[in-house]
Design an enzyme around this catalytic site. Structure first.
Site, PDB file in Angstrom:
ATOM      1  N   ASN A  10     -11.794   3.452  -7.939  1.00 52.49           N
ATOM      2  CA  ASN A  10     -11.383   2.410  -6.995  1.00 52.49           C
ATOM      3  C   ASN A  10     -12.618   1.975  -6.221  1.00 52.49           C
ATOM      4  O   ASN A  10     -13.081   2.698  -5.344  1.00 52.49           O
ATOM      5  CB  ASN A  10     -10.307   2.999  -6.057  1.00 52.49           C
ATOM      6  CG  ASN A  10      -9.921   2.058  -4.934  1.00 52.49           C
ATOM      7  OD1 ASN A  10     -10.293   0.881  -4.939  1.00 52.49           O
ATOM      8  ND2 ASN A  10      -9.172   2.576  -3.972  1.00 52.49           N
ATOM      9  N   TRP A  11     -13.136   0.818  -6.584  1.00 53.27           N
ATOM     10  CA  TRP A  11     -14.392   0.371  -5.962  1.00 53.27           C
ATOM     11  C   TRP A  11     -14.184  -0.166  -4.549  1.00 53.27           C
ATOM     12  O   TRP A  11     -15.142  -0.462  -3.845  1.00 53.27           O
ATOM     13  CB  TRP A  11     -15.061  -0.703  -6.841  1.00 53.27           C
ATOM     14  CG  TRP A  11     -15.496  -0.206  -8.194  1.00 53.27           C
ATOM     15  CD1 TRP A  11     -15.276   1.050  -8.716  1.00 53.27           C
ATOM     16  CD2 TRP A  11     -16.210  -0.928  -9.194  1.00 53.27           C
ATOM     17  NE1 TRP A  11     -15.822   1.131  -9.985  1.00 53.27           N
ATOM     18  CE2 TRP A  11     -16.399  -0.069 -10.303  1.00 53.27           C
ATOM     19  CE3 TRP A  11     -16.724  -2.229  -9.278  1.00 53.27           C
ATOM     20  CZ2 TRP A  11     -17.068  -0.462 -11.463  1.00 53.27           C
ATOM     21  CZ3 TRP A  11     -17.384  -2.638 -10.421  1.00 53.27           C
ATOM     22  CH2 TRP A  11     -17.558  -1.749 -11.506  1.00 53.27           C
ATOM     23  N   LYS A  12     -12.934  -0.357  -4.172  1.00 57.93           N
ATOM     24  CA  LYS A  12     -12.594  -0.875  -2.833  1.00 57.93           C
ATOM     25  C   LYS A  12     -13.357  -2.178  -2.565  1.00 57.93           C
ATOM     26  O   LYS A  12     -13.621  -2.935  -3.501  1.00 57.93           O
ATOM     27  CB  LYS A  12     -12.859   0.190  -1.760  1.00 57.93           C
ATOM     28  CG  LYS A  12     -12.139   1.500  -2.088  1.00 57.93           C
ATOM     29  CD  LYS A  12     -12.085   2.469  -0.943  1.00 57.93           C
ATOM     30  CE  LYS A  12     -11.377   3.741  -1.388  1.00 57.93           C
ATOM     31  NZ  LYS A  12     -11.186   4.698  -0.302  1.00 57.93           N
ATOM     32  N   HIS A  95      -1.987   1.666  -1.607  1.00 62.16           N
ATOM     33  CA  HIS A  95      -3.094   2.507  -1.146  1.00 62.16           C
ATOM     34  C   HIS A  95      -2.978   2.674   0.375  1.00 62.16           C
ATOM     35  O   HIS A  95      -2.592   1.740   1.083  1.00 62.16           O
ATOM     36  CB  HIS A  95      -4.440   1.872  -1.516  1.00 62.16           C
ATOM     37  CG  HIS A  95      -5.588   2.804  -1.306  1.00 62.16           C
ATOM     38  ND1 HIS A  95      -6.127   3.024  -0.065  1.00 62.16           N
ATOM     39  CD2 HIS A  95      -6.263   3.598  -2.162  1.00 62.16           C
ATOM     40  CE1 HIS A  95      -7.109   3.911  -0.174  1.00 62.16           C
ATOM     41  NE2 HIS A  95      -7.210   4.273  -1.445  1.00 62.16           N
ATOM     42  N   GLU A  97      -5.069   2.575   2.635  1.00 62.12           N
ATOM     43  CA  GLU A  97      -5.820   1.582   3.425  1.00 62.12           C
ATOM     44  C   GLU A  97      -5.025   0.285   3.557  1.00 62.12           C
ATOM     45  O   GLU A  97      -5.107  -0.396   4.581  1.00 62.12           O
ATOM     46  CB  GLU A  97      -7.202   1.344   2.782  1.00 62.12           C
ATOM     47  CG  GLU A  97      -8.118   2.542   3.022  1.00 62.12           C
ATOM     48  CD  GLU A  97      -9.154   2.785   1.940  1.00 62.12           C
ATOM     49  OE1 GLU A  97      -9.412   1.891   1.109  1.00 62.12           O
ATOM     50  OE2 GLU A  97      -9.716   3.898   1.914  1.00 62.12           O
ATOM     51  N   GLU A 165      -2.780  10.969  -2.533  1.00 61.75           N
ATOM     52  CA  GLU A 165      -4.019  10.888  -1.755  1.00 61.75           C
ATOM     53  C   GLU A 165      -3.742  11.220  -0.294  1.00 61.75           C
ATOM     54  O   GLU A 165      -3.336  10.347   0.479  1.00 61.75           O
ATOM     55  CB  GLU A 165      -4.594   9.470  -1.840  1.00 61.75           C
ATOM     56  CG  GLU A 165      -4.910   9.030  -3.251  1.00 61.75           C
ATOM     57  CD  GLU A 165      -5.946   7.913  -3.261  1.00 61.75           C
ATOM     58  OE1 GLU A 165      -7.011   8.124  -3.855  1.00 61.75           O
ATOM     59  OE2 GLU A 165      -5.721   6.865  -2.653  1.00 61.75           O
ATOM     60  N   GLY A 171     -12.385   9.550   1.799  1.00 63.90           N
ATOM     61  CA  GLY A 171     -13.655   9.113   2.380  1.00 63.90           C
ATOM     62  C   GLY A 171     -14.220  10.036   3.442  1.00 63.90           C
ATOM     63  O   GLY A 171     -15.152   9.673   4.153  1.00 63.90           O
ATOM     64  N   SER A 211     -11.956  12.190  -1.705  1.00 62.70           N
ATOM     65  CA  SER A 211     -13.246  12.883  -1.752  1.00 62.70           C
ATOM     66  C   SER A 211     -13.474  13.663  -3.052  1.00 62.70           C
ATOM     67  O   SER A 211     -14.068  14.743  -3.042  1.00 62.70           O
ATOM     68  CB  SER A 211     -13.413  13.795  -0.529  1.00 62.70           C
ATOM     69  OG  SER A 211     -13.409  13.018   0.661  1.00 62.70           O
ATOM     70  N   GLY A 232     -12.840   7.115  -5.139  1.00 69.18           N
ATOM     71  CA  GLY A 232     -13.394   6.007  -4.360  1.00 69.18           C
ATOM     72  C   GLY A 232     -14.909   6.043  -4.360  1.00 69.18           C
ATOM     73  O   GLY A 232     -15.561   5.596  -5.299  1.00 69.18           O
ATOM     74  N   GLY A 233     -15.483   6.621  -3.320  1.00 67.40           N
ATOM     75  CA  GLY A 233     -16.932   6.629  -3.129  1.00 67.40           C
ATOM     76  C   GLY A 233     -17.750   7.006  -4.362  1.00 67.40           C
ATOM     77  O   GLY A 233     -18.721   6.322  -4.703  1.00 67.40           O
TER      78      GLY A 233
HETATM   79  P1  PGA Z   1     -12.678   8.585  -1.800  1.00 69.31           P
HETATM   80  O1  PGA Z   1     -11.484   7.514  -1.915  1.00 69.31           O
HETATM   81  O2  PGA Z   1     -12.865   9.159  -3.180  1.00 69.31           O
HETATM   82  O3  PGA Z   1     -13.864   7.810  -1.333  1.00 69.31           O
HETATM   83  O4  PGA Z   1     -12.225   9.618  -0.839  1.00 69.31           O
HETATM   84  C1  PGA Z   1     -10.368   7.737  -2.722  1.00 69.31           C
HETATM   85  C2  PGA Z   1      -9.410   6.583  -2.631  1.00 69.31           C
HETATM   86  O5  PGA Z   1      -9.213   6.058  -1.522  1.00 69.31           O
HETATM   87  O6  PGA Z   1      -8.829   6.147  -3.649  1.00 69.31           O
END
Ligand code: PGA
Length: 253
Positions: A10-12, A95, A97, A165, A171, A211, A232-233
């Protein structure tokens, strides 16, 4: 039950068009060869077409990060399922977010799930509890509410995947432990079976997210109920993401 593991990136809200093209070009050759794991990248909307063209003929699949549930009309700035159909196979829905910053309720998430499946898109349906809910021992109550809100339709026989999640792990660098992920994902599996009947809970793929890195993915992949990760990251660095997919392929492929 044999379930194909999945690693989804997930590149966000990261990468412009040039950066997205560069990133996918850097990871594709290594990733394409890795077997026994479904590989998905979810770039921002504006890069979907370019990334799709690069992925053509490869084993790596494309996902979007969101959609709006209406199919067309006066919804300035939104992206409809009709625009994504044929463009990508997966779409991340609900998600945390989106729930946190854009007011997405369980009801909205369910409408999006319905609209995605109707248009042939496979949802990556995200659930997870906040830190205070976790600390108050309410994780199972929250997950039950989130899963139940999306149980009036057979999404999971239409290819939907669940991503567990915990919000406190996203994050933050503070991933859940593998045994925490295993325990909670097993709970979600039982919940799905309870609400959908049959052995849908045994068949649905459930990923862990929060993470995940190349240093901890192996622990998660060794757990019997964890079918992969939403990353994500670490999905923004080609070597890190490759390392994650490679280990998933070695352990479960
Ligand atoms: P993260 O994000 O790996 O940066 O913790 C995961 C996500 O929000 O899908």
């Amino acid at each position: 039950m044999k379930r194909l593991p999945m690693i989804a990136g997930n590149w966000k809200m990261n990468t412009n068009l040039n950066e997205a093209v560069k990133l996918v070009n850097a990871m594709l050759p290594g990733m394409d060869k890795l077997k026994g794991v479904e590989k998905v990248v979810c770039p921002p909307f504006i890069s979907l077409e370019a990334v799709k063209n690069i992925l053509k003929g490869s084993s790596v699949k494309l996902g979007a990060q969101n959609l709006f549930y209406e199919e067309k009309g006066a919804y300035t700035g939104e992206i409809s399922p009709l625009m994504l159909a044929g463009m990508c196979e997966y779409v991340i829905i609900g998600h945390s977010e989106r729930r946190q910053y854009f007011g997405e309720t369980d009801e909205i998430v369910n409408k999006k799930m319905k609209s995605a499946v109707k248009n042939g898109l496979k949802p990556i349906f995200c659930v997870g509890e906040k830190l205070e809910e976790n600390e108050a021992g309410k994780t199972e109550v929250v997950l039950t509410r989130q899963v139940k809100a999306c149980s009036d339709h057979d999404y999971f026989t239409h290819g939907a995947v669940i991503a567990y999640e915990p919000i406190w792990a996203i994050g933050t660098g503070l991933a859940a432990t593998a045994s925490q992920a295993q325990r909670t994902i097993n709970f979600i599996r039982r919940l799905v079976t309870e609400q959908q009947g049959g052995d849908i809970g045994g068949a649905v793929r459930i990923l862990y997210g929060g993470s995940v890195t190349a240093a901890n993915i192996a622990d998660f992949m060794k757990e019997p109920d964890v079918d992969g990760a939403l990353v994500g990251g670490a999905s923004l660095k080609s070597d890190d993401f490759l390392g994650i997919v490679r280990q998933a392929s070695e352990i479960r492929g």
